[in-house]
Design an enzyme around this catalytic site. Structure first.
Site, PDB file in Angstrom:
ATOM      1  N   TRP A 214      -8.364   4.121   7.219  1.00 19.16           N
ATOM      2  CA  TRP A 214      -7.766   3.193   6.239  1.00 19.16           C
ATOM      3  C   TRP A 214      -6.982   2.072   6.908  1.00 19.16           C
ATOM      4  O   TRP A 214      -6.846   0.979   6.371  1.00 19.16           O
ATOM      5  CB  TRP A 214      -6.862   3.956   5.264  1.00 19.16           C
ATOM      6  CG  TRP A 214      -5.727   4.728   5.912  1.00 19.16           C
ATOM      7  CD1 TRP A 214      -5.781   6.023   6.344  1.00 19.16           C
ATOM      8  CD2 TRP A 214      -4.408   4.261   6.201  1.00 19.16           C
ATOM      9  NE1 TRP A 214      -4.574   6.390   6.890  1.00 19.16           N
ATOM     10  CE2 TRP A 214      -3.702   5.338   6.813  1.00 19.16           C
ATOM     11  CE3 TRP A 214      -3.736   3.061   6.005  1.00 19.16           C
ATOM     12  CZ2 TRP A 214      -2.380   5.225   7.225  1.00 19.16           C
ATOM     13  CZ3 TRP A 214      -2.407   2.948   6.415  1.00 19.16           C
ATOM     14  CH2 TRP A 214      -1.743   4.026   7.025  1.00 19.16           C
TER      15      TRP A 214
ATOM     16  N   TRP B  44      -3.911   1.173  -0.061  1.00 15.22           N
ATOM     17  CA  TRP B  44      -4.869   1.729   0.901  1.00 15.22           C
ATOM     18  C   TRP B  44      -4.694   3.232   1.049  1.00 15.22           C
ATOM     19  O   TRP B  44      -5.672   3.985   1.083  1.00 15.22           O
ATOM     20  CB  TRP B  44      -4.750   1.022   2.259  1.00 15.22           C
ATOM     21  CG  TRP B  44      -5.638  -0.175   2.266  1.00 15.22           C
ATOM     22  CD1 TRP B  44      -5.280  -1.465   1.982  1.00 15.22           C
ATOM     23  CD2 TRP B  44      -7.052  -0.187   2.491  1.00 15.22           C
ATOM     24  NE1 TRP B  44      -6.396  -2.271   2.014  1.00 15.22           N
ATOM     25  CE2 TRP B  44      -7.495  -1.525   2.336  1.00 15.22           C
ATOM     26  CE3 TRP B  44      -7.985   0.790   2.811  1.00 15.22           C
ATOM     27  CZ2 TRP B  44      -8.833  -1.897   2.485  1.00 15.22           C
ATOM     28  CZ3 TRP B  44      -9.319   0.427   2.970  1.00 15.22           C
ATOM     29  CH2 TRP B  44      -9.725  -0.902   2.798  1.00 15.22           C
TER      30      TRP B  44
ATOM     31  N   TRP C 133       5.037  -0.058 -10.350  1.00 13.91           N
ATOM     32  CA  TRP C 133       4.273   0.407  -9.184  1.00 13.91           C
ATOM     33  C   TRP C 133       4.725  -0.366  -7.941  1.00 13.91           C
ATOM     34  O   TRP C 133       4.887   0.201  -6.865  1.00 13.91           O
ATOM     35  CB  TRP C 133       2.764   0.184  -9.387  1.00 13.91           C
ATOM     36  CG  TRP C 133       2.024   1.362  -9.955  1.00 13.91           C
ATOM     37  CD1 TRP C 133       1.526   1.475 -11.214  1.00 13.91           C
ATOM     38  CD2 TRP C 133       1.679   2.596  -9.284  1.00 13.91           C
ATOM     39  NE1 TRP C 133       0.890   2.695 -11.366  1.00 13.91           N
ATOM     40  CE2 TRP C 133       0.968   3.391 -10.205  1.00 13.91           C
ATOM     41  CE3 TRP C 133       1.897   3.090  -7.989  1.00 13.91           C
ATOM     42  CZ2 TRP C 133       0.479   4.663  -9.875  1.00 13.91           C
ATOM     43  CZ3 TRP C 133       1.412   4.356  -7.668  1.00 13.91           C
ATOM     44  CH2 TRP C 133       0.718   5.129  -8.603  1.00 13.91           C
TER      45      TRP C 133
ATOM     46  N   GLU D 231       2.822  -1.926 -13.978  1.00 12.29           N
ATOM     47  CA  GLU D 231       2.388  -2.481 -12.694  1.00 12.29           C
ATOM     48  C   GLU D 231       3.583  -3.018 -11.908  1.00 12.29           C
ATOM     49  O   GLU D 231       3.634  -2.898 -10.684  1.00 12.29           O
ATOM     50  CB  GLU D 231       1.338  -3.591 -12.902  1.00 12.29           C
ATOM     51  CG  GLU D 231       0.002  -3.085 -13.425  1.00 12.29           C
ATOM     52  CD  GLU D 231      -0.650  -2.049 -12.505  1.00 12.29           C
ATOM     53  OE1 GLU D 231      -0.724  -2.276 -11.287  1.00 12.29           O
ATOM     54  OE2 GLU D 231      -1.076  -1.002 -13.027  1.00 12.29           O
TER      55      GLU D 231
ATOM     56  N   ASN E 146      -7.850  -6.374  -8.566  1.00 12.82           N
ATOM     57  CA  ASN E 146      -7.201  -5.098  -8.234  1.00 12.82           C
ATOM     58  C   ASN E 146      -8.141  -3.894  -8.327  1.00 12.82           C
ATOM     59  O   ASN E 146      -8.129  -3.020  -7.467  1.00 12.82           O
ATOM     60  CB  ASN E 146      -5.966  -4.873  -9.113  1.00 12.82           C
ATOM     61  CG  ASN E 146      -5.117  -3.729  -8.564  1.00 12.82           C
ATOM     62  OD1 ASN E 146      -4.774  -3.718  -7.394  1.00 12.82           O
ATOM     63  ND2 ASN E 146      -4.832  -2.746  -9.393  1.00 12.82           N
TER      64      ASN E 146
END
Length: 480
Positions: free
Chosen positions: A363, A386, A281, A278, A345
């Site tokens: 979006w 998004w 990311w 994570e 999340n």
């Protein structure tokens, strides 16, 4: 004298620019209050409040080292060169030090400030701090930025094996400078102070960030992979707001995770490995921001998706924003966001897919709404998430992969604990009914809970049809 200009790095420990500045001699710190810029960037009132509260803590911590914290005001970043040049003249500053930030406006601001200062004979130094790797240093074999996370991660892993980013030493106390710290404002016009309930969820200061990190690494990290998808469980680190404001650094997080896993990030504790993923990311999306500047300009990462026939549906958008879609998992998640400044999340993906696929709403509407309410709002991560959910982004969900809010709800909140917490009006329903009250209550459902604003099956078909009509990348290239 040397100056550190603080931005999203509100900490004393492991602060690259602060450490570098203090090695050169006496240091003062400055923070710019830029309300019009924050409004233009859709920064949430709860986030601005969080920054100010953290600045108060940081001011005390710096004060204990005799480093004064000065507060200056500039409506927008365009005024930063003038305001900082003026301050440097007042204090006879030799050099200004910053930790790098990413995004088009941030880069322009920093180069304008550097130019103005250097014209006055003040040197400007910027440092890699909120990332493990300099953007542009993790590239494909053909020299381009990665577009697929798993390939990016592989290169990061090989780099981490050979050179783990080190934590920077904390500056020592300096002699008194005779410059007084400025009081940190408790509020800024245009950003109403959030409720005490919300503020109590996010105590400010490095000590709190460290306490959360240590507690997570000691007690929770091993269960992270299994529990992070269940919104009713305390399965996540709750550190995102502290990371976004730079109250804790990714390096500190990485080292804490490695410590629990005998220094390993590819084997061993699956929870620790997943959490380090994570962190990568976060890194990936910031590299994307630099490599593909169009995402900073509210453009789709995949240009062919700019042609999508999004619906203009203000009533549906308002129902989503106000948590009255009639789909409990969506409404519960949106209430969590509105009341706490944060959303779990897994639910960020679920509500984003519902808005962009089932409601077929652009979006960008969702991205903006999130930024205006998130205490951990971060351009790169929010945009990345998004665009992933709406299938317009890098490495995104294929367009035909559309989460069903009902199956997500049943799978990740099986007993309805999360739903009932945020939608007490559904408390009387059993664990089967709570996911879809409409089906449970015949024609009427629950008296004070709305009916679903959309048919999930039909809206899924509508989204698939809209995506199928898009030109392919190849067709677009042929038309150019």
């Amino acid at each position: 004298m040397h100056l550190i200009w603080l931005r999203t790095d509100l900490r004393l420990h492991d602060n690259t620019a602060l450490a570098a500045a203090s090695q050169r001699g006496p240091v003062a710190a400055v923070y710019l209050i830029t309300p019009e810029q924050w409004l233009a960037h859709d920064d949430a009132p709860c986030k601005v409040d969080f920054w100010l509260r953290n600045l108060q803590h940081l001011s005390q911590a710096l004060g204990s080292l005799n480093i004064p914290l000065l507060i200056r005001h500039a409506a927008t970043w365009d005024q930063a060169p003038t305001v900082l040049s003026q301050l440097c003249r007042e204090l006879s500053v030799e050099s200004v030090h910053v930790n790098e930030e990413y995004g088009i406006h941030e880069s322009r601001r920093d180069s304008a400030v550097a130019q103005a200062l250097e014209a006055d004979g003040v040197t400007f130094h910027s440092y890699l701090d909120q990332l493990f790797f300099q953007p542009g240093s993790v590239l494909t074999k053909t020299g381009t930025y990665f577009q697929v996370f798993s390939q990016f991660r592989k290169v990061c892993y090989s780099r981490l094996h050979s050179a783990l980013p080190r934590v920077v030493p904390t500056p020592k106390a300096q002699a008194e400078l005779g410059v007084k710290s400025d009081p940190v404002p408790t509020a800024v016009e245009g950003f109403p102070t959030p409720s005490e309930t919300l503020r109590a969820l996010w105590p400010a200061g490095e000590d709190e960030a460290r306490r959360r990190l240590d507690a997570f690494a000691d007690q929770q990290i091993s269960y992270y992979k299994d529990e992070r998808d269940f919104p009713a469980k305390p399965g996540t680190s709750q550190l995102s707001a502290y990371l976004a404001a730079g109250v804790v650094s990714p390096r500190q997080c990485l080292h804490a995770a490695l410590q629990t896993n005998q220094g390993e990030f590819e084997s061993g504790d699956i929870g620790a490995i997943t959490w380090i993923n994570e962190l990568l990311w976060r890194e990936f999306y910031k590299h994307i921001l630099v490599g593909y500047p169009r995402v900073s300009r509210h453009r789709a990462f995949r240009p062919e998706t700019e042609a999508l026939a999004w619906r203009k549906a203000p009533e549906d958008l308002a129902a989503w924003q106000q948590a009255r879609t009639g789909l409990p998992i969506i409404d519960a998640a949106m209430r969590q966001l509105l009341e706490t400044g944060w959303m779990h999340n897994r639910l960020r993906m679920v509500v984003a897919m519902f808005l962009t696929k089932n409601l077929l709403i652009d979006w960008r509407e969702g991205e903006r709404f999130f930024m205006r309410h998130l205490i951990d709002g971060d351009l790169a991560a929010n945009n990345g998430g998004w665009q992933w959910s709406s299938s317009t982004g890098t490495d995104s969900a294929p367009y035909f992969r559309i989460f069903s809010p009902l199956s997500q709800s049943e799978k990740f909140d099986g007993d309805g604990v999360f739903i009932k917490r945020w939608l007490p009006e559904l408390a009387a329903l059993n664990k089967k009914q709570v996911h879809n009250p409409e089906a449970a209550g015949g024609l009427f459902g629950v008296a004070d809970y709305p009916r679903a604003i959309v048919d999930l099956k039909q809206s899924r078909e509508r989204a698939l049809a809209a995506f199928r009509r898009l030109p392919s990348r190849q067709e677009m290239a042929e038309h150019e």
